[in-house]
Design a protein around this motif. Structure first.
Motif, PDB file in Angstrom:
ATOM      1  N   GLY A  82       0.791  -1.225   0.000  1.00  0.00           N
ATOM      2  CA  GLY A  82       0.000   0.000   0.000  1.00  0.00           C
ATOM      3  C   GLY A  82       0.818   1.267   0.000  1.00  0.00           C
ATOM      4  N   GLU A  83       2.107   1.202  -0.379  1.00  0.00           N
ATOM      5  CA  GLU A  83       2.929   2.390  -0.434  1.00  0.00           C
ATOM      6  C   GLU A  83       4.041   2.205  -1.463  1.00  0.00           C
ATOM      7  OE1 GLU A  83       6.054   1.555   3.217  1.00  0.00           O
ATOM      8  OE2 GLU A  83       4.233   2.702   3.621  1.00  0.00           O
ATOM      9  N   PHE A  84       4.543   3.332  -1.993  1.00  0.00           N
ATOM     10  CA  PHE A  84       5.593   3.308  -2.998  1.00  0.00           C
ATOM     11  C   PHE A  84       6.975   3.523  -2.396  1.00  0.00           C
ATOM     12  CE2 PHE A  84       1.766   4.592  -5.272  1.00  0.00           C
ATOM     13  CZ  PHE A  84       1.810   3.760  -6.388  1.00  0.00           C
ATOM     14  N   ARG A  85       7.019   3.912  -1.117  1.00  0.00           N
ATOM     15  CA  ARG A  85       8.273   4.221  -0.422  1.00  0.00           C
ATOM     16  C   ARG A  85       9.048   5.316  -1.168  1.00  0.00           C
ATOM     17  NH1 ARG A  85       8.571   0.859   3.745  1.00  0.00           N
ATOM     18  NH2 ARG A  85      10.633   1.590   4.347  1.00  0.00           N
ATOM     19  N   THR A  86       8.297   6.308  -1.637  1.00  0.00           N
ATOM     20  CA  THR A  86       8.876   7.432  -2.356  1.00  0.00           C
ATOM     21  C   THR A  86       8.276   8.738  -1.828  1.00  0.00           C
ATOM     22  OG1 THR A  86       9.179   6.115  -4.361  1.00  0.00           O
ATOM     23  CG2 THR A  86       9.221   8.503  -4.618  1.00  0.00           C
ATOM     24  N   ILE A  87       9.132   9.732  -1.612  1.00  0.00           N
ATOM     25  CA  ILE A  87       8.709  11.057  -1.156  1.00  0.00           C
ATOM     26  C   ILE A  87       9.004  12.065  -2.270  1.00  0.00           C
ATOM     27  CG2 ILE A  87       9.047  12.885   0.554  1.00  0.00           C
ATOM     28  CD1 ILE A  87      10.053  10.694   2.484  1.00  0.00           C
ATOM     29  N   GLY A  88       7.991  12.802  -2.692  1.00  0.00           N
ATOM     30  CA  GLY A  88       8.202  13.873  -3.650  1.00  0.00           C
ATOM     31  C   GLY A  88       8.675  15.121  -2.934  1.00  0.00           C
ATOM     32  N   VAL A  89       9.612  15.842  -3.538  1.00  0.00           N
ATOM     33  CA  VAL A  89      10.097  17.099  -2.968  1.00  0.00           C
ATOM     34  C   VAL A  89       9.895  18.205  -4.000  1.00  0.00           C
ATOM     35  CG1 VAL A  89      12.051  18.367  -2.005  1.00  0.00           C
ATOM     36  CG2 VAL A  89      11.811  15.912  -1.550  1.00  0.00           C
ATOM     37  N   ILE A  90       9.043  19.178  -3.680  1.00  0.00           N
ATOM     38  CA  ILE A  90       8.796  20.328  -4.551  1.00  0.00           C
ATOM     39  C   ILE A  90       9.603  21.508  -4.014  1.00  0.00           C
ATOM     40  CG2 ILE A  90       7.060  21.983  -5.353  1.00  0.00           C
ATOM     41  CD1 ILE A  90       4.982  19.807  -5.136  1.00  0.00           C
ATOM     42  N   LEU A  91      10.397  22.144  -4.875  1.00  0.00           N
ATOM     43  CA  LEU A  91      11.134  23.322  -4.430  1.00  0.00           C
ATOM     44  C   LEU A  91      11.314  24.282  -5.596  1.00  0.00           C
ATOM     45  CD1 LEU A  91      14.940  22.585  -3.946  1.00  0.00           C
ATOM     46  CD2 LEU A  91      13.466  21.343  -5.503  1.00  0.00           C
ATOM     47  N   PHE A  92      11.527  25.545  -5.262  1.00  0.00           N
ATOM     48  CA  PHE A  92      11.647  26.580  -6.283  1.00  0.00           C
ATOM     49  C   PHE A  92      13.062  26.687  -6.826  1.00  0.00           C
ATOM     50  CE2 PHE A  92       7.970  28.618  -3.878  1.00  0.00           C
ATOM     51  CZ  PHE A  92       7.053  28.041  -4.722  1.00  0.00           C
ATOM     52  N   THR A  93      14.060  26.555  -5.960  1.00  0.00           N
ATOM     53  CA  THR A  93      15.435  26.738  -6.422  1.00  0.00           C
ATOM     54  C   THR A  93      16.385  25.922  -5.565  1.00  0.00           C
ATOM     55  OG1 THR A  93      17.228  28.340  -6.735  1.00  0.00           O
ATOM     56  CG2 THR A  93      15.684  28.787  -4.954  1.00  0.00           C
ATOM     57  N   LEU A  94      17.479  25.472  -6.182  1.00  0.00           N
ATOM     58  CA  LEU A  94      18.543  24.795  -5.451  1.00  0.00           C
ATOM     59  C   LEU A  94      19.719  25.737  -5.191  1.00  0.00           C
ATOM     60  CD1 LEU A  94      18.719  21.248  -7.065  1.00  0.00           C
ATOM     61  CD2 LEU A  94      18.454  21.743  -4.638  1.00  0.00           C
ATOM     62  N   SER A  95      19.603  26.971  -5.656  1.00  0.00           N
ATOM     63  CA  SER A  95      20.736  27.884  -5.575  1.00  0.00           C
ATOM     64  C   SER A  95      20.961  28.442  -4.172  1.00  0.00           C
ATOM     65  CB  SER A  95      20.555  29.049  -6.551  1.00  0.00           C
ATOM     66  OG  SER A  95      19.395  29.799  -6.235  1.00  0.00           O
ATOM     67  N   SER A  96      19.921  28.464  -3.339  1.00  0.00           N
ATOM     68  CA  SER A  96      20.083  29.023  -1.998  1.00  0.00           C
ATOM     69  C   SER A  96      20.688  27.989  -1.056  1.00  0.00           C
ATOM     70  CB  SER A  96      18.740  29.501  -1.445  1.00  0.00           C
ATOM     71  OG  SER A  96      17.927  28.407  -1.084  1.00  0.00           O
ATOM     72  N   THR A  97      21.470  28.478  -0.109  1.00  0.00           N
ATOM     73  CA  THR A  97      22.123  27.604   0.864  1.00  0.00           C
ATOM     74  C   THR A  97      21.111  26.777   1.638  1.00  0.00           C
ATOM     75  OG1 THR A  97      23.991  29.117   1.136  1.00  0.00           O
ATOM     76  CG2 THR A  97      23.577  27.569   2.927  1.00  0.00           C
ATOM     77  N   GLY A  98      20.055  27.443   2.111  1.00  0.00           N
ATOM     78  CA  GLY A  98      19.065  26.738   2.920  1.00  0.00           C
ATOM     79  C   GLY A  98      18.388  25.620   2.163  1.00  0.00           C
ATOM     80  N   ASN A  99      17.970  25.880   0.931  1.00  0.00           N
ATOM     81  CA  ASN A  99      17.269  24.868   0.145  1.00  0.00           C
ATOM     82  C   ASN A  99      18.153  23.665  -0.150  1.00  0.00           C
ATOM     83  OD1 ASN A  99      15.097  26.573   0.159  1.00  0.00           O
ATOM     84  ND2 ASN A  99      14.994  26.847  -2.056  1.00  0.00           N
ATOM     85  N   SER A 100      19.381  23.919  -0.604  1.00  0.00           N
ATOM     86  CA  SER A 100      20.250  22.807  -0.985  1.00  0.00           C
ATOM     87  C   SER A 100      20.629  21.956   0.221  1.00  0.00           C
ATOM     88  CB  SER A 100      21.508  23.329  -1.686  1.00  0.00           C
ATOM     89  OG  SER A 100      22.237  24.203  -0.845  1.00  0.00           O
ATOM     90  N   ARG A 101      20.905  22.595   1.363  1.00  0.00           N
ATOM     91  CA  ARG A 101      21.293  21.815   2.544  1.00  0.00           C
ATOM     92  C   ARG A 101      20.101  21.096   3.157  1.00  0.00           C
ATOM     93  NH1 ARG A 101      25.200  25.648   6.031  1.00  0.00           N
ATOM     94  NH2 ARG A 101      25.009  23.887   7.483  1.00  0.00           N
ATOM     95  N   THR A 102      18.926  21.697   3.090  1.00  0.00           N
ATOM     96  CA  THR A 102      17.731  21.020   3.579  1.00  0.00           C
ATOM     97  C   THR A 102      17.400  19.819   2.698  1.00  0.00           C
ATOM     98  OG1 THR A 102      16.845  23.089   4.461  1.00  0.00           O
ATOM     99  CG2 THR A 102      15.289  21.287   4.148  1.00  0.00           C
ATOM    100  N   LEU A 103      17.510  19.981   1.378  1.00  0.00           N
ATOM    101  CA  LEU A 103      17.256  18.870   0.459  1.00  0.00           C
ATOM    102  C   LEU A 103      18.230  17.727   0.708  1.00  0.00           C
ATOM    103  CD1 LEU A 103      15.799  17.666  -1.987  1.00  0.00           C
ATOM    104  CD2 LEU A 103      17.445  18.862  -3.449  1.00  0.00           C
TER     105      LEU A 103
END
Length: 357
Positions: A82-103
């Protein structure tokens, strides 16, 4: 090599049909179980990342998988569990420090839990693009989605989350509709301003991030509120776009104001630009002007001078995102509310008492 039979028909070498049939059939879970000397149920547990398998048996099964070239069928596994064991991640940009390190942290902790991530970049931060990203979720095999966003575009009236897909949002004010995980932006800004006031500066100037950024809004509001609570004047805000170039432009303006002795900058990249501008205008840091950043990027200690800054724990934000979204997957119960991850001030050499202080 083929050969002709008595009637002229072409005959195949002995065993060729069996080999071809074997190639068609592929490697099954039963094949792995026979080679590893375990049950098919044990192979299934290993392939789904089940924790109840001893390490020696797990390695034995994995070795058999590698030898046979076995790859678990994710679609069949999804039907069974009953699950795909996959998480989708939607984000606007990878250029910022916060986004890339959080990802990076999300990917690491998802893998530790036996999940993979599917990255869905949005590009320009508009409501239409965000809606399109959520629409695409309906076409992808994901159990949950983490939205890393810097603007509050998550309009419940227009964004439709596919049925059964659970949501966690990073850096947003959407806690009344979804589970939000965020750095405690306001407390980090308060620590920065308290530090500068505590050194004896009369007030603190601010270089803010973009107007549409939720994090920038929170940091600017806490800066202003803290000054007001201490009865200090509130200088005009200088605004940048998170880049060092925009920090440099703001720094040139600040360098021309002889009353400016302390600056709180909304991120470290802009703080780097401010430091360069002050240097170019002959204002010494920290003798003439103290500077505090926000993020504590890896190179902050290598700035000249080493930068005092607010440390964000991006790894902890990512861990809590994965923890929260998988908790919803396991229970089937959507969550709301906001989880804040603490910040701490890292004092280095870019701050000191004001001139004559």
């Amino acid at each position: 090599m083929s050969r002709s039979g008595p009637d002229g028909a072409t005959q195949e070498p002995a065993g060729a049909g069996r080999r071809r049939a074997g190639r068609r059939r592929g490697v099954s879970m039963a094949d792995v179980a026979r080679l590893a000397g375990v049950s098919a149920q044990t192979v299934s547990r290993v392939s789904t990342g089940h924790p109840g398998v001893v390490d020696s048996t797990r390695e034995q099964v994995l070795a058999a998988m590698r030898q046979l070239g076995y790859r678990p069928n994710s679609a069949a596994r999804a039907l069974k569990y009953g699950e795909f064991r996959t998480i989708g991640v939607i984000l606007f940009t990878l250029s910022s420090t916060g986004n890339s390190r959080t990802l990076e942290a999300i990917a690491t902790h998802a893998a530790d839990a036996g999940y993979v991530i599917t990255l869905i970049p949005v590009g320009a931060p508009t409501q239409d693009r965000l809606l399109g990203a959520f629409t695409r979720l309906g076409e992808l095999a994901v159990d949950a989605v983490i939205v890393i966003m810097e603007v509050h575009l998550l309009d419940a009236a227009t964004v439709a989350v596919p049925p059964g897909v659970h949501v966690v949002v990073v850096d947003s004010d959407a806690g009344d509709r979804y589970r939000v995980v965020d750095t405690d932006q306001a407390d980090g800004a308060r620590q920065a301003v308290h530090h500068l006031l505590g050194l004896g500066h009369r007030t603190v100037w601010h270089v803010a991030g973009p107007r549409e950024s939720f994090a920038a809004q929170q940091r600017a509001l806490a800066w202003r509120t803290t000054l007001q609570e201490h009865g200090r004047p509130t200088p005009q805000v200088h605004r940048g776009d998170w880049s060092a170039e925009s920090g440099y432009r703001a720094g040139l303006d600040l360098a021309g104001d002889p009353d400016c002795t302390a600056v709180f900058v909304a991120n470290d990249q802009m703080a780097l630009g401010v430091l360069r501008a002050l240097h170019d205008r002959g204002r010494s840091v920290p003798r003439d002007v103290s500077v505090v950043g926000f993020d504590d990027i890896a190179d902050a200690g290598a700035f000249i001078p080493p930068l005092t800054t607010v440390h964000q724990d991006f790894a902890e934000v990512g861990r809590r995102c994965v923890e929260a979204v998988l908790r919803q997957v396991r229970t089937g119960v959507p969550e709301t509310g906001t989880t804040l991850v603490s910040t701490r001030l890292v004092v280095r050499e870019s701050t000191a008492p004001p001139p004559g202080g």
